[in-house]
Design a protein around this motif. Structure first.
Motif, PDB file in Angstrom:
ATOM      1  N   LEU A   1     -12.879  26.160 -20.273  1.00 22.77           N
ATOM      2  CA  LEU A   1     -11.865  24.745 -20.296  1.00 22.77           C
ATOM      3  C   LEU A   1     -12.261  24.341 -22.047  1.00 22.77           C
ATOM      4  N   TYR A   2     -10.920  24.233 -22.743  1.00 26.69           N
ATOM      5  CA  TYR A   2     -11.228  23.605 -24.137  1.00 26.69           C
ATOM      6  C   TYR A   2     -10.515  22.059 -23.806  1.00 26.69           C
ATOM      7  N   THR A   3     -10.985  21.221 -24.350  1.00 21.37           N
ATOM      8  CA  THR A   3     -10.506  19.802 -24.191  1.00 21.37           C
ATOM      9  C   THR A   3     -10.466  19.111 -25.455  1.00 21.37           C
ATOM     10  N   TRP A   4      -9.332  18.637 -25.898  1.00 21.60           N
ATOM     11  CA  TRP A   4      -9.047  17.780 -27.056  1.00 21.60           C
ATOM     12  C   TRP A   4      -8.851  16.349 -26.706  1.00 21.60           C
ATOM     13  N   THR A   5      -9.442  15.407 -27.398  1.00 22.86           N
ATOM     14  CA  THR A   5      -9.554  14.252 -27.097  1.00 22.86           C
ATOM     15  C   THR A   5      -9.253  13.271 -28.469  1.00 22.86           C
ATOM     16  N   ILE A   6      -8.394  12.113 -28.555  1.00 19.74           N
ATOM     17  CA  ILE A   6      -8.292  11.593 -29.495  1.00 19.74           C
ATOM     18  C   ILE A   6      -7.955   9.990 -28.750  1.00 19.74           C
ATOM     19  N   VAL A   7      -8.246   9.063 -29.758  1.00 17.77           N
ATOM     20  CA  VAL A   7      -7.790   7.677 -29.553  1.00 17.77           C
ATOM     21  C   VAL A   7      -6.744   7.408 -30.477  1.00 17.77           C
ATOM     22  N   ASP A   8      -5.700   6.741 -30.056  1.00 14.57           N
ATOM     23  CA  ASP A   8      -4.705   6.122 -30.991  1.00 14.57           C
ATOM     24  C   ASP A   8      -3.804   5.182 -30.119  1.00 14.57           C
ATOM     25  N   SER A   9      -3.974   3.876 -30.554  1.00 14.51           N
ATOM     26  CA  SER A   9      -3.419   2.826 -29.813  1.00 14.51           C
ATOM     27  C   SER A   9      -1.901   2.695 -30.112  1.00 14.51           C
ATOM     28  N   ALA A  10      -1.514   3.293 -31.361  1.00 14.72           N
ATOM     29  CA  ALA A  10      -0.011   3.112 -31.562  1.00 14.72           C
ATOM     30  C   ALA A  10       0.822   4.151 -31.392  1.00 14.72           C
ATOM     31  N   ALA A  11       0.214   5.381 -30.841  1.00 11.70           N
ATOM     32  CA  ALA A  11       0.888   6.682 -30.551  1.00 11.70           C
ATOM     33  C   ALA A  11       1.800   6.453 -29.318  1.00 11.70           C
ATOM     34  N   THR A  12       2.964   7.024 -29.470  1.00 12.45           N
ATOM     35  CA  THR A  12       3.916   7.015 -28.626  1.00 12.45           C
ATOM     36  C   THR A  12       3.867   8.658 -27.856  1.00 12.45           C
ATOM     37  N   ALA A  13       3.308   9.666 -28.881  1.00 10.90           N
ATOM     38  CA  ALA A  13       3.399  10.872 -28.209  1.00 10.90           C
ATOM     39  C   ALA A  13       2.298  11.391 -29.263  1.00 10.90           C
ATOM     40  N   VAL A  14       1.701  12.691 -28.521  1.00 12.69           N
ATOM     41  CA  VAL A  14       0.606  13.257 -29.411  1.00 12.69           C
ATOM     42  C   VAL A  14       0.864  14.946 -28.809  1.00 12.69           C
ATOM     43  N   ALA A  15       1.082  15.650 -29.744  1.00 15.68           N
ATOM     44  CA  ALA A  15       1.219  17.095 -29.442  1.00 15.68           C
ATOM     45  C   ALA A  15       0.075  18.032 -30.180  1.00 15.68           C
ATOM     46  N   LEU A  16      -0.249  19.040 -29.361  1.00 18.11           N
ATOM     47  CA  LEU A  16      -1.236  20.245 -29.856  1.00 18.11           C
ATOM     48  C   LEU A  16      -0.462  21.263 -30.057  1.00 18.11           C
TER      49      LEU A  16
ATOM     50  N   VAL B   1       0.634  13.278 -34.296  1.00 10.30           N
ATOM     51  CA  VAL B   1       0.465  12.142 -33.952  1.00 10.30           C
ATOM     52  C   VAL B   1       1.958  11.350 -34.058  1.00 10.30           C
ATOM     53  N   TRP B   2       2.648  10.804 -33.168  1.00  7.51           N
ATOM     54  CA  TRP B   2       3.833  10.232 -33.149  1.00  7.51           C
ATOM     55  C   TRP B   2       3.997   8.792 -32.765  1.00  7.51           C
ATOM     56  N   ARG B   3       4.419   7.916 -33.848  1.00  3.28           N
ATOM     57  CA  ARG B   3       4.322   6.693 -33.529  1.00  3.28           C
ATOM     58  C   ARG B   3       5.748   5.557 -33.317  1.00  3.28           C
ATOM     59  N   ASP B   4       6.654   6.490 -33.385  1.00  2.00           N
ATOM     60  CA  ASP B   4       8.059   5.703 -33.291  1.00  2.00           C
ATOM     61  C   ASP B   4       8.376   5.687 -31.885  1.00  2.00           C
ATOM     62  N   ALA B   5       9.392   4.831 -31.717  1.00  2.00           N
ATOM     63  CA  ALA B   5       9.965   4.757 -30.562  1.00  2.00           C
ATOM     64  C   ALA B   5      11.052   5.693 -30.022  1.00  2.00           C
ATOM     65  N   VAL B   6      11.740   6.294 -31.085  1.00  2.34           N
ATOM     66  CA  VAL B   6      12.432   7.466 -30.729  1.00  2.34           C
ATOM     67  C   VAL B   6      11.623   8.835 -30.471  1.00  2.34           C
ATOM     68  N   PRO B   7      12.276   9.576 -29.750  1.00  2.69           N
ATOM     69  CA  PRO B   7      11.326  11.090 -29.456  1.00  2.69           C
ATOM     70  C   PRO B   7      11.070  11.677 -30.543  1.00  2.69           C
ATOM     71  N   PRO B   8       9.802  12.200 -30.124  1.00  2.00           N
ATOM     72  CA  PRO B   8       9.247  13.058 -31.442  1.00  2.00           C
ATOM     73  C   PRO B   8      10.496  14.199 -31.625  1.00  2.00           C
ATOM     74  N   PRO B   9      10.149  15.019 -32.892  1.00  2.00           N
ATOM     75  CA  PRO B   9      11.065  15.629 -33.362  1.00  2.00           C
ATOM     76  C   PRO B   9      10.982  17.235 -32.538  1.00  2.00           C
ATOM     77  N   TRP B  10       9.538  17.513 -32.344  1.00  2.00           N
ATOM     78  CA  TRP B  10       9.496  18.711 -31.471  1.00  2.00           C
ATOM     79  C   TRP B  10      10.133  18.609 -30.000  1.00  2.00           C
ATOM     80  N   ARG B  11      10.583  17.509 -29.522  1.00  2.00           N
ATOM     81  CA  ARG B  11      11.324  17.400 -28.241  1.00  2.00           C
ATOM     82  C   ARG B  11      12.912  17.845 -28.590  1.00  2.00           C
ATOM     83  N   VAL B  12      13.170  17.052 -29.745  1.00  2.00           N
ATOM     84  CA  VAL B  12      14.878  17.220 -29.880  1.00  2.00           C
ATOM     85  C   VAL B  12      15.409  18.391 -30.639  1.00  2.00           C
TER      86      VAL B  12
END
Length: 483
Positions: A56-71, A114-125
């Motif tokens: 198992l490979y686990t990635w962990t970050i801390v970001d209070s302002a993020a609305t989405a994070v992609a690997l 790391v995405w911090r905007d209210a709109v959906p992140p670009p990789w989704r749209v």
């Protein structure tokens, strides 16, 4: 995507029902942020297909302002379901995590977006083939909580991940180290573009000789710092090595630009710009002739991966004999598509111009058996074309993830009888490339030709190309135990 519920997620959810939930989760947070990304857990049975050959490979970050994070991981990123690549935010925290179940031999480059905007992140749209992958790459950057990085072809850098059984990296090509892995509490600016890491040396220092993985000592030597993660699964030479430094010349032959690496103690020639050069006299005392390696996509090898520094170390440690390396400049994307992977372009430039010029001006062997050509992707196909059209002037090819979908080179290779060997490498996650490479090697071997296929546990990726190239080169130049 081989995603599973990881040990951190399991423990976090289990702690939610405990009377001492707050304290337990604080302990989990501290433990998670102590480990470098990705943390690796020796644990099987969590999902179908997991077992002793996976971990198992686990990635962990801390970001209070993020609305989405992609690997984004090379060749493992799920383009059909972009959300599957996103980290999960653990309830009641600013902690984001994702766990993948992958082979123990896996090696890959990756980025975190790391995405911090209210709109959906670009990789989704975004729409279109490979669009979500490109959006995640463009939005991301290297992992602040991972120590090792290499340059990325389109700019900036990527982080590296390697499993406990990944083949040893004896070479350290292009490695740079973050000062200290840290939690990206501030995160990256949304949609930002990370620039190349700063390297030691003066701002105007020759970029072909600067090294992010070494500290320059007095006297022009390079003092090598060994890190345990540089040699996963292998033995790290703990002693410091101060190798003599080779040199790098810039030249242009009939409009083709290249960098020429000279091993230590070999004198150079002035930079040339389409100027005829007298032939080297037969009694030139500079040195005995060395093997020659010709590399396509030389701008990546010379300027961004700093291959010369790795060669200095390898020669000093006896892993490679002294050799010269010619690295052809691909210039730009449009030129690369036009000149690489075709039976012309840079293949003709090597055979008709660069190779005769180097043999006349440098102490390199004129024997095809000591001349190797190598490349990656389109460059890998060019390496095979050079072998097929070289009329014996080139004896070996190292073709990494060759773009065999573009041309079938089996017939031209079989028609030329004077080459000695073809080493073809492909990633296990490159389905089409691996199938075509397997078919080509089977055809060549069936006709009695020397051809080898090596399968790396990775994708279409500089993370393993930079290791596999020198591993194959050592096999060719030290056939009796150099490895």
């Amino acid at each position: 995507m081989p995603r599973v519920t990881g040990p951190l997620e399991e423990a976090w959810m289990a702690a939610g029902g405990d009377p001492h939930c707050s304290r337990l989760r604080e302990d989990l947070l501290a433990t998670a942020l102590y480990a470098e990304n990705p943390s690796i857990t020796e644990r099987g049975g969590l999902s179908p297909g997991s077992g002793p050959s996976t971990c198992l490979y686990t990635w962990t970050i801390v970001d209070s302002a993020a609305t989405a994070v992609a690997l984004w991981t090379n060749a493992v990123f799920d383009e059909r379901s972009p959300e599957c690549n996103e980290l999960t935010r653990l309830p009641g925290s600013d902690l984001w995590t994702i766990t993948l179940c992958l082979p123990r031999e896996w090696r890959s480059s990756y980025r975190l977006a790391v995405w911090r905007d209210a709109v959906p992140p670009p990789w989704r749209v975004v729409k279109g083939r490979h669009a979500s992958r490109r959006a995640a790459i463009a939005s991301g950057g290297p992992d602040p909580r991972a120590r090792l990085r290499i340059a990325f072809p389109s700019g900036g850098s990527v982080s590296l991940a390697a499993g406990p059984d990944a083949p040893a990296d004896r070479w350290g090509v292009g490695l740079s180290c973050a000062e200290e892995p840290s939690s990206p509490a501030g995160g990256r600016p949304a949609g930002g573009s990370e620039g190349p890491p700063q390297r030691p040396g003066k701002p105007d220092e020759d970029p072909t000789r600067a090294s992010g993985g070494a500290v320059r000592a007095s006297g022009g030597a390079v003092r090598v710092k060994c890190a345990s993660r540089v040699f996963p699964g292998g033995v790290c030479p703990r002693e410091r090595v101060d190798p003599p430094r080779g040199g790098v010349d810039r030249l242009s032959v009939d409009g083709t630009r290249a960098w020429i690496y000279r091993p230590p103690h070999i004198r150079g020639v002035p930079a040339l710009r389409d100027v005829p050069r007298p032939a080297r006299p037969p009694d030139d005392p500079a040195s005995s002739a060395t093997p020659l390696l010709v590399l396509f996509d030389g701008d990546m090898w010379a300027r961004r991966l700093h291959l010369g520094d790795a060669l200095d170390r390898a020669i000093a440690l006896g892993l490679l004999p002294p050799l010269h390396v010619a690295m052809l400049d691909s210039l730009d994307v449009e030129t690369r598509w036009r000149t690489l992977g075709v039976p012309g372009g840079h293949v003709d430039a090597v055979l008709d111009g660069l190779l005769p010029h180097i043999r006349a001006c440098y102490p390199v062997s004129a024997q095809g058996a000591e001349t190797i050509v190598a490349g990656q992707s389109l460059g890998g196909l060019s390496a095979l074309w050079t072998l097929a059209l070289g009329e014996g002037t080139v004896g070996h090819a190292i073709a990494q993830s060759p773009a065999l979908w573009r041309f079938d080179v089996a017939e031209p290779l079989l028609a030329e009888r004077r080459w000695a060997g073809a080493d073809i490498q492909a990633g296990a996650y490159e389905t089409e490339t691996l199938a075509l490479s397997t078919g080509l090697v089977t055809t060549l071997k069936g006709a009695g030709r020397r051809a080898r296929l090596a399968v790396a546990c990775g994708g279409h990726d500089w993370a393993w190309w930079r290791i596999g190239l020198l591993d194959s080169l050592a096999d060719i130049l030290h056939p009796c135990g150099g490895r």
